[in-house]
Design a protein around this motif. Structure first.
Motif, mmCIF file in Angstrom:
data_model
loop_
_atom_site.group_PDB
_atom_site.id
_atom_site.type_symbol
_atom_site.label_atom_id
_atom_site.label_comp_id
_atom_site.label_asym_id
_atom_site.label_seq_id
_atom_site.Cartn_x
_atom_site.Cartn_y
_atom_site.Cartn_z
ATOM 1 N N SER A 1 47.113 -42.409 -3.025
ATOM 2 C CA SER A 1 45.984 -42.921 -2.245
ATOM 3 C C SER A 1 46.222 -42.630 -0.773
ATOM 4 O O SER A 1 47.366 -42.508 -0.328
ATOM 5 N N GLN A 2 45.120 -42.515 -0.036
ATOM 6 C CA GLN A 2 45.160 -42.272 1.413
ATOM 7 C C GLN A 2 44.375 -43.361 2.148
ATOM 8 O O GLN A 2 43.621 -43.090 3.063
ATOM 9 N N THR A 3 44.585 -44.596 1.735
ATOM 10 C CA THR A 3 43.859 -45.718 2.332
ATOM 11 C C THR A 3 44.156 -45.848 3.815
ATOM 12 O O THR A 3 43.241 -46.051 4.629
ATOM 13 N N ASP A 4 45.411 -45.747 4.196
ATOM 14 C CA ASP A 4 45.777 -45.885 5.607
ATOM 15 C C ASP A 4 45.162 -44.771 6.452
ATOM 16 O O ASP A 4 44.680 -45.003 7.559
ATOM 17 N N TYR A 5 45.188 -43.555 5.916
ATOM 18 C CA TYR A 5 44.614 -42.431 6.666
ATOM 19 C C TYR A 5 43.110 -42.595 6.843
ATOM 20 O O TYR A 5 42.577 -42.376 7.930
ATOM 21 N N ILE A 6 42.427 -43.005 5.780
ATOM 22 C CA ILE A 6 40.976 -43.218 5.880
ATOM 23 C C ILE A 6 40.667 -44.329 6.874
ATOM 24 O O ILE A 6 39.712 -44.243 7.665
ATOM 25 N N GLY A 7 41.471 -45.393 6.871
ATOM 26 C CA GLY A 7 41.266 -46.474 7.829
ATOM 27 C C GLY A 7 41.429 -46.016 9.260
ATOM 28 O O GLY A 7 40.664 -46.424 10.149
ATOM 29 N N ARG A 8 42.410 -45.135 9.516
ATOM 30 C CA ARG A 8 42.590 -44.618 10.882
ATOM 31 C C ARG A 8 41.421 -43.737 11.301
ATOM 32 O O ARG A 8 41.007 -43.748 12.461
ATOM 33 N N VAL A 9 40.887 -42.952 10.362
ATOM 34 C CA VAL A 9 39.729 -42.112 10.688
ATOM 35 C C VAL A 9 38.524 -42.978 11.022
ATOM 36 O O VAL A 9 37.800 -42.722 11.990
ATOM 37 N N PHE A 10 38.275 -44.025 10.233
ATOM 38 C CA PHE A 10 37.160 -44.930 10.511
ATOM 39 C C PHE A 10 37.333 -45.614 11.865
ATOM 40 O O PHE A 10 36.378 -45.766 12.630
ATOM 41 N N GLU A 11 38.545 -46.024 12.174
ATOM 42 C CA GLU A 11 38.789 -46.683 13.452
ATOM 43 C C GLU A 11 38.604 -45.721 14.617
ATOM 44 O O GLU A 11 38.106 -46.095 15.677
ATOM 45 N N ARG A 12 38.991 -44.481 14.421
ATOM 46 C CA ARG A 12 38.862 -43.494 15.498
ATOM 47 C C ARG A 12 37.402 -43.239 15.843
ATOM 48 O O ARG A 12 37.049 -43.095 17.018
ATOM 49 N N PHE A 13 36.537 -43.197 14.830
ATOM 50 C CA PHE A 13 35.129 -42.922 15.058
ATOM 51 C C PHE A 13 34.265 -44.189 15.047
ATOM 52 O O PHE A 13 33.056 -44.104 14.937
ATOM 53 N N ASN A 14 34.918 -45.355 15.159
ATOM 54 C CA ASN A 14 34.218 -46.626 15.287
ATOM 55 C C ASN A 14 33.256 -46.854 14.113
ATOM 56 O O ASN A 14 32.081 -47.160 14.297
ATOM 57 N N MET A 15 33.762 -46.674 12.905
ATOM 58 C CA MET A 15 32.938 -46.821 11.701
ATOM 59 C C MET A 15 33.514 -47.880 10.759
ATOM 60 O O MET A 15 33.333 -47.818 9.551
ATOM 61 N N GLN A 16 34.209 -48.891 11.321
ATOM 62 C CA GLN A 16 34.797 -49.920 10.464
ATOM 63 C C GLN A 16 33.723 -50.716 9.722
ATOM 64 O O GLN A 16 33.958 -51.182 8.608
ATOM 65 N N SER A 17 32.555 -50.879 10.344
ATOM 66 C CA SER A 17 31.491 -51.671 9.720
ATOM 67 C C SER A 17 30.511 -50.817 8.922
ATOM 68 O O SER A 17 29.444 -51.304 8.553
ATOM 69 N N ALA A 18 30.836 -49.562 8.668
ATOM 70 C CA ALA A 18 29.924 -48.698 7.915
ATOM 71 C C ALA A 18 29.854 -49.141 6.458
ATOM 72 O O ALA A 18 30.815 -49.674 5.899
ATOM 73 N N LYS A 19 28.704 -48.911 5.852
ATOM 74 C CA LYS A 19 28.521 -49.270 4.454
ATOM 75 C C LYS A 19 29.267 -48.282 3.567
ATOM 76 O O LYS A 19 29.393 -47.104 3.890
ATOM 77 N N TYR A 20 29.744 -48.782 2.460
ATOM 78 C CA TYR A 20 30.499 -47.944 1.529
ATOM 79 C C TYR A 20 29.716 -47.770 0.234
ATOM 80 O O TYR A 20 28.781 -48.521 -0.062
#
Length: 377
Positions: free
Chosen positions: A345-364
């Motif tokens: 899994s790449q959960t940590d990497y995906i979380g860093r990408v979302f944080e970098r582009f300010n997409m933490q609150s994006a719908k999944y």
């Protein structure tokens, strides 16, 4: 003929009467514009000078002889918002030079990290201090400072690396062949598949200062580094005996060194991937070793045999035993031995990408693309 000329003059009159007149106004970004009514005459022809010259600031009229002044837009130009703050990469307080590190609030911690780096370099006998020969030049070097996240993500690790400026090297003078193989992703998937299917042990190792173990054949000189120049040795330079980070041939020399050591303990590299090493144990089960720069994965059926291999490598290199593999190449590894399953899994990497582009609150979504979407070959 006379009527045609008169008619063309009238058309010209109507055309010019639609052009706005620009007036001088206060000094600001916009200009006041007034239109001249149709079939109206101005007094510009009467205000002309006797010698036929016009005024210093003529107005645009049907009978004026001055050139047409292009109309400017009244809209204020604004720069494009091309650089949004949310995609900036912040250095998180990492110094960019020795002077900046010495003047920072964490100067004591940075100096301890530099002392640790110098201790490893001296223990490895990386260079000798000599006089610079004539017609030779010394490569410059610099300190590189990094803050690395730890497993608990509370206190960062202060990491300092001495790097030679290898872009100053000249082909045929201080470097030659520089190719160094790296493991293929298909090889990694193959090894992890075998580990899951045969329920093998999987151990991870990290080689400290990997590039410093490579031997150099070329004659390379380097300037002394800032902050570590002894009194009376200001005129001396460093003649490199071992490879150093930043040199063009450093990755190749490190791979050659590791290849010699791993083959001396009974392993042989694969013809399909030179970063995969195998050895058939007495029971007939294979042991695997994969290397990716300074990261190593060891797999086998018996943990005791793998422990012996680790000790043999430890005698040659300074390594850190990370235990059972949990993270490799930015991927998290979860092994379930009872079910013979292995998950990546790449959960940590995906979380860093979302944080970098300010997409933490994006719908999944449960799937990355609609289910009905089909791709053609």
């Amino acid at each position: 003929m006379h009527k045609t000329a008169e008619r063309s003059i009238e058309v010209r009159k109507v055309f010019f009467s639609e052009v706005p007149t620009l007036h001088e106004g206060p000094t600001h970004n916009t200009r006041s514009v007034s239109r001249v009514p149709k079939n109206s005459r101005t007094e510009s022809s009467d205000s002309a000078q006797p010698n036929g010259s016009t005024l210093d600031h003529p107005t645009l009229t049907p009978d004026a002889t001055s050139p047409v002044i292009p109309r400017r837009s009244e809209r204020l130009s604004q720069p494009l918002d091309m650089y949004s703050p949310r995609i900036f990469i912040i250095d998180a307080g990492e110094p960019t030079s020795y002077e900046e590190a010495s003047a920072s609030a964490d100067s004591a911690t940075w100096h301890l990290a530099m002392e640790s780096e110098m201790h490893s370099i001296r223990a490895n006998k990386t260079w000798d201090l000599v006089d610079l020969p004539k017609n030779r030049r010394a490569l410059p070097c610099k300190w590189v400072y990094r803050l690395k996240e730890t497993s608990d993500s509370t206190t960062p690790k202060y990491k300092v690396r001495l790097v030679a400026k290898g872009f100053r090297q000249e082909y045929g003078v201080d470097f030659g062949e520089i190719f160094s193989p790296v493991v293929k992703m298909t090889t990694l998937r193959f090894m992890l598949g075998v580990v899951a299917a045969d329920n093998l042990e999987l151990i991870q190792l990290d080689v400290k200062m990997a590039f410093l173990h490579g031997d150099l054949q070329e004659e390379i000189y380097m300037e002394k580094l800032k902050g570590f120049v002894a009194t009376g040795q200001e005129h001396l330079v460093c003649q490199l005996r071992k490879s150093l980070y930043g040199l063009k041939q450093a990755p190749r020399q490190w791979y050659k060194k590791f290849d010699d050591i791993i083959q001396s303990v009974g392993f042989s590299n694969s013809d399909e991937d030179h970063c995969l090493f195998t050895k058939i144990a007495q029971e007939g089960s294979p042991d695997f070793v994969i290397i990716y720069v300074d990261d190593m994965l060891l797999s086998g059926r018996h943990i005791r045999e793998l422990t012996k291999l680790v000790w043999k490598l430890w005698l040659k290199f300074s390594m850190k035993d990370l235990g059972l593999a949990s993270h490799i190449f930015g991927m998290k590894i979860s092994q379930h031995c009872e079910n013979r399953q292995l998950f990546l899994s790449q959960t940590d990497y995906i979380g860093r990408v979302f944080e970098r582009f300010n997409m933490q609150s994006a719908k999944y979504a449960s799937t990355p693309l609609p289910i009905h979407l089909r791709f053609s070959q």
